[in-house]
Motif scaffolding. Structure first.
Motif, PDB file in Angstrom:
ATOM      1  N   ILE A  41       3.652   3.034  -7.464  1.00  0.00           N
ATOM      2  CA  ILE A  41       4.045   1.679  -7.860  1.00  0.00           C
ATOM      3  C   ILE A  41       2.823   0.756  -7.811  1.00  0.00           C
ATOM      4  N   LEU A  42       2.419   0.270  -8.970  1.00  0.00           N
ATOM      5  CA  LEU A  42       1.340  -0.716  -9.012  1.00  0.00           C
ATOM      6  C   LEU A  42       1.873  -2.024  -8.412  1.00  0.00           C
ATOM      7  N   CYS A  43       1.260  -2.482  -7.330  1.00  0.00           N
ATOM      8  CA  CYS A  43       1.753  -3.676  -6.639  1.00  0.00           C
ATOM      9  C   CYS A  43       0.769  -4.830  -6.773  1.00  0.00           C
ATOM     10  N   GLN A  98       9.416  -0.021   7.268  1.00  0.00           N
ATOM     11  CA  GLN A  98       8.730  -0.089   5.978  1.00  0.00           C
ATOM     12  C   GLN A  98       8.810   1.242   5.224  1.00  0.00           C
ATOM     13  N   ASP A  99       8.723   2.349   5.926  1.00  0.00           N
ATOM     14  CA  ASP A  99       8.858   3.655   5.276  1.00  0.00           C
ATOM     15  C   ASP A  99      10.256   3.816   4.677  1.00  0.00           C
ATOM     16  N   THR A 100      11.266   3.389   5.417  1.00  0.00           N
ATOM     17  CA  THR A 100      12.641   3.464   4.925  1.00  0.00           C
ATOM     18  C   THR A 100      12.826   2.566   3.708  1.00  0.00           C
ATOM     19  N   HIS A 156       0.836  -1.198   0.000  1.00  0.00           N
ATOM     20  CA  HIS A 156       0.000   0.000   0.000  1.00  0.00           C
ATOM     21  C   HIS A 156       0.873   1.251   0.000  1.00  0.00           C
ATOM     22  N   LYS A 157       1.931   1.244   0.803  1.00  0.00           N
ATOM     23  CA  LYS A 157       2.851   2.398   0.863  1.00  0.00           C
ATOM     24  C   LYS A 157       3.531   2.627  -0.484  1.00  0.00           C
TER      25      LYS A 157
END
Length: 256
Positions: free
Chosen positions: A105-107, A241-243, A98-99
């Motif tokens: 970025i299509l995940c 996760q942000d990093t 999601h992030k």
């Protein structure tokens, strides 16, 4: 005498074959039960992960077939098909996906057979064709999922832009593949086999990008609780996760 011997040997051979068949059947049954018991125990996604499978104002999340989750940004910059870690429920990686989707970025997060990427190595098949407008596709994965992703990248390097390894390594020689390889792991990770990681370094392109998250651990790439053998982190799961997202985005577009 020989005639009598032949008559006694035939029942013995038949009895021996019957015993052998019974033994093989019993072994097969035991293996089936053992495999089922092994696959039944896995790391479950936390509630925070389940919440990330919902759409919001920036990301549309769909699950059309009941298995694969798509995290679709309004403006797609690149695509990523992600292999979940071994024996980890795949939705545990929804927050990370999601992030990334929030940043264009299509995940794609496919459900893997038995929660084991090694049983579903071609899980990435077909998704790139669904979005032909996306020019740059990556495959990636966490831990054993990254190993499976590296094998897929080896077979499909012509249609991929890169590979993302999270606490993982490549078991295939990608040194001349031309792929943009990104490797990220936590400094406190005690689950990643660093000896194997160092040996596998030679499998990556000379210009691959490597990042070590200070205070990060193995389990914090996903939202599935603690993992046996991991160290104590000095950062939060969200910080790790942000990093990770920052490193991936920079490596995809270093000129920006």
């Amino acid at each position: 005498m020989n005639h009598l011997q032949d008559k006694t040997e035939k029942p013995r051979k038949k009895k021996h074959l019957t015993s052998l068949l019974i033994t093989l059947v019993l072994v097969a049954i035991i293996l089936c039960y053992a495999t089922e018991a092994y696959l039944r125990h896995y790391y479950h996604a936390l509630d925070t992960a389940v919440a990330a499978t919902a759409s919001d104002e920036t990301v549309t999340v769909t699950n059309p077939d009941g298995d694969t989750y798509y995290f679709i940004p309004s403006d797609i910059r690149a695509g990523l098909i992600f292999y979940s870690g071994g024996k980890v429920e795949y939705t545990a990686y929804a927050p990370l996906m999601h992030k990334l989707a929030e940043n264009g970025i299509l995940c794609v997060l496919p459900h893997l057979t038995g929660n084991l990427a090694i049983l579903d190595g071609n899980a990435a098949d077909g998704y790139m064709e669904e979005y032909p407008e996306v020019e740059n596709w990556y495959v990636g994965g966490h831990s054993l999922g990254g190993v499976a992703a590296s094998r897929y990248a080896d077979k499909h390097s012509d249609s991929l832009s890169g590979l993302i390894l999270l606490a993982s390594y490549s078991t295939r020689d990608l040194s001349d593949s031309g792929l943009n390889v990104i490797s990220v792991y936590g400094s406190e990770d005690c689950i990643l086999d660093m000896d194997q990681y160092e040996k596998a370094r030679q499998n990556l392109p000379p210009d691959f990008r490597e990042y070590v998250i200070d205070g990060g651990i193995h389990a914090y790439f996903g939202n599935y609780g603690e993992q046996k053998g991991d160290k104590t982190p000095s950062i939060s799961r969200e910080e790790q996760q942000d990093t990770t997202v920052d490193y991936i985005l920079y490596s995809m577009n270093p000129e920006e």
